[in-house]
Design a protein around this motif. Structure first.
Motif, PDB file in Angstrom:
ATOM      1  N   ILE A  38      74.098  41.660  49.349  1.00 57.37           N
ATOM      2  CA  ILE A  38      74.994  42.767  49.626  1.00 57.37           C
ATOM      3  C   ILE A  38      74.166  43.924  50.190  1.00 57.37           C
ATOM      4  N   GLY A  39      74.841  44.877  50.799  1.00 62.97           N
ATOM      5  CA  GLY A  39      74.136  46.029  51.349  1.00 62.97           C
ATOM      6  C   GLY A  39      74.920  46.643  52.485  1.00 62.97           C
ATOM      7  N   PRO A  40      74.578  47.867  52.859  1.00 65.81           N
ATOM      8  CA  PRO A  40      75.303  48.558  53.928  1.00 65.81           C
ATOM      9  C   PRO A  40      75.114  47.874  55.273  1.00 65.81           C
ATOM     10  N   ASN A  41      75.988  48.215  56.221  1.00 65.78           N
ATOM     11  CA  ASN A  41      75.778  47.768  57.597  1.00 65.78           C
ATOM     12  C   ASN A  41      74.410  48.254  58.073  1.00 65.78           C
ATOM     13  N   GLY A  42      73.688  47.365  58.751  1.00 68.18           N
ATOM     14  CA  GLY A  42      72.371  47.718  59.242  1.00 68.18           C
ATOM     15  C   GLY A  42      71.260  47.550  58.238  1.00 68.18           C
ATOM     16  N   ALA A  43      71.587  47.022  57.040  1.00 64.98           N
ATOM     17  CA  ALA A  43      70.562  46.888  56.001  1.00 64.98           C
ATOM     18  C   ALA A  43      69.585  45.756  56.287  1.00 64.98           C
ATOM     19  N   GLY A  44      69.990  44.771  57.099  1.00 65.49           N
ATOM     20  CA  GLY A  44      69.109  43.650  57.420  1.00 65.49           C
ATOM     21  C   GLY A  44      69.611  42.308  56.934  1.00 65.49           C
ATOM     22  N   ASP A 204      67.551  49.209  53.948  1.00 63.81           N
ATOM     23  CA  ASP A 204      66.407  49.517  54.805  1.00 63.81           C
ATOM     24  C   ASP A 204      65.462  48.333  54.955  1.00 63.81           C
ATOM     25  N   GLY A 205      66.032  47.108  54.992  1.00 63.82           N
ATOM     26  CA  GLY A 205      65.237  45.931  55.289  1.00 63.82           C
ATOM     27  C   GLY A 205      64.512  45.301  54.135  1.00 63.82           C
ATOM     28  N   SER A 206      64.709  45.791  52.897  1.00 65.58           N
ATOM     29  CA  SER A 206      64.054  45.168  51.751  1.00 65.58           C
ATOM     30  C   SER A 206      65.031  45.104  50.581  1.00 65.58           C
ATOM     31  N   LEU A 207      64.771  44.189  49.675  1.00 66.74           N
ATOM     32  CA  LEU A 207      65.640  44.054  48.510  1.00 66.74           C
ATOM     33  C   LEU A 207      65.236  45.091  47.468  1.00 66.74           C
ATOM     34  N   VAL A 208      66.139  46.036  47.220  1.00 65.36           N
ATOM     35  CA  VAL A 208      65.840  47.130  46.300  1.00 65.36           C
ATOM     36  C   VAL A 208      66.288  46.823  44.885  1.00 65.36           C
ATOM     37  N   ALA A 209      67.114  45.792  44.706  1.00 68.35           N
ATOM     38  CA  ALA A 209      67.544  45.383  43.372  1.00 68.35           C
ATOM     39  C   ALA A 209      68.017  43.942  43.452  1.00 68.35           C
ATOM     40  N   LEU A 302      73.335  52.501  44.294  1.00 71.59           N
ATOM     41  CA  LEU A 302      72.096  52.167  44.992  1.00 71.59           C
ATOM     42  C   LEU A 302      72.197  52.471  46.486  1.00 71.59           C
ATOM     43  N   ALA A 303      73.355  52.182  47.090  1.00 68.28           N
ATOM     44  CA  ALA A 303      73.510  52.466  48.519  1.00 68.28           C
ATOM     45  C   ALA A 303      73.510  53.967  48.785  1.00 68.28           C
ATOM     46  N   ASP A 304      74.182  54.729  47.901  1.00 71.01           N
ATOM     47  CA  ASP A 304      74.185  56.183  48.069  1.00 71.01           C
ATOM     48  C   ASP A 304      72.778  56.751  47.934  1.00 71.01           C
TER      49      ASP A 304
END
Length: 333
Positions: A38-44, A204-209, A302-304
């Motif tokens: 999962i993640g925002p548009n453009g996250a990778g 931003d291109g990496s798994l933050v969680a 996390l996205a915010d």
């Protein structure tokens, strides 16, 4: 003993010009596991799926599927549904699946696949005459004709109606129960929460969680909340010994956020105490609703946070530098 990884990515990096699509992305998916990105548009997300399936070469890092490099894997063992997939319009659903089945040595019966995706009665309908949701289900079916060991699904239920979505969900659950490893991307938090053994949030291109949905909710989802529809000011709740605030704007869905308050850290058994509080002080209200945190809360938190960090960084750049890269977000998924 930790299960053997079937899908692995280690420190994947990928840039397109000045746009960073992947920045040290790493993950490990065990056999028979459903892993949701999962993640925002453009996250990778789409770039990561492409790197794992051999359709994009990373600039650095490594990827392995079933023990091999993605470009070396036996394609009979792999199923891939891209986000954008447009098969020929002037073939019927059955003809399309028969065509894709002909690419493999030991394919499944196309009619059985049509039944799996809930389209047993539409096999003779041209693809162009199917609804958007039916078309997407045919596309899902095209990835199943070879009975793959590993399945990559990029936004599999986009455009599918609720009933059809549940058909696809049950199909994915059945595949995983039979040992198929599934990696999917989704913007539907209910889909991720229902299907995924583990979830990874890419930003931003990496798994933050990453973790099970329950574990992520416990760590990042915040507290339970009681929403009170009332015109009362927050000052009216000054002596309530639990946190009180206005609802997040993302949850008010078009209504005025000033028409409600949220009381946090409230268990269901304590709702009566809040009702007594309202009545004792003559605070008028129209409804109460209680909710536990869920994966959507995790995503928003996390996205915010990532968006705020990105905004802060952009604010530190010279105006001409920030304007020089209008495609900073990169891809569409």
């Amino acid at each position: 003993m930790e299960a053997e990884a079937v899908v692995e990515a280690t420190d994947l990096e990928k840039t397109y010009g000045e746009t960073v699509a992947l920045s040290g992305a790493s993950l490990s998916v065990a056999g028979g596991e459903v892993f949701a990105l999962i993640g925002p548009n453009g996250a990778g997300k789409t770039t990561l799926v492409r790197a794992l399936t051999g359709t994009t070469d990373p600039d650095s890092g490594s990827a392995r599927v079933l023990g091999d490099a993605p470009t070396a894997i036996d394609r009979d063992r792999l199923g891939v549904l891209p986000q954008d997939f447009s098969p020929p319009d002037r073939l019927s659903a059955r003809e399309l699946l028969s065509y894709y089945a002909g690419l493999y040595d030991d394919p499944r019966d196309p009619d059985a696949v049509l039944a799996d995706v809930g389209l047993a009665d539409t096999g003779d309908t041209w693809y162009e005459n199917l609804s958007g949701g039916q078309q997407r289900r045919v596309c899902v079916g095209s990835t199943l004709v070879n009975d793959p060991d590993v399945l990559f699904l990029d936004e599999p239920t986009t455009g599918i109606d609720p009933a059809g979505r549940r058909t696809v969900w049950r199909l994915i659950e059945d595949l995983a129960a039979d040992g198929t490893t599934v990696v999917l991307t989704t913007h539907d938090m209910a889909e991720a929460e229902r299907l995924a053994d583990r979830v990874g949030l890419l930003a931003d291109g990496s798994l933050v969680a990453r973790g099970t949905p329950d574990a992520l909710v416990r760590e990042h989802g915040g507290s339970s909340r009681l929403t009170i529809e009332t015109a009362a000011d927050l000052d009216a709740f000054d002596d309530l010994e639990v946190p009180v605030s206005r609802p997040e704007r993302s949850r008010v869905r078009g209504r005025n956020s000033e028409s409600a308050v949220v009381v946090r850290e409230i268990a269901p058994a304590e709702i009566g105490t809040i009702v007594d509080y309202l009545e004792d002080r003559g605070i008028e209200y129209t409804s109460l609703s209680w909710a536990e945190p869920d994966l959507e809360n995790v995503y928003l938190a996390l996205a915010d946070r990532t968006e705020l960090e990105h905004t802060d960084r952009a604010g530190d750049e010279p105006a001409d530098e920030a304007a020089a890269d209008p495609t900073r977000a990169g891809e569409t998924a």
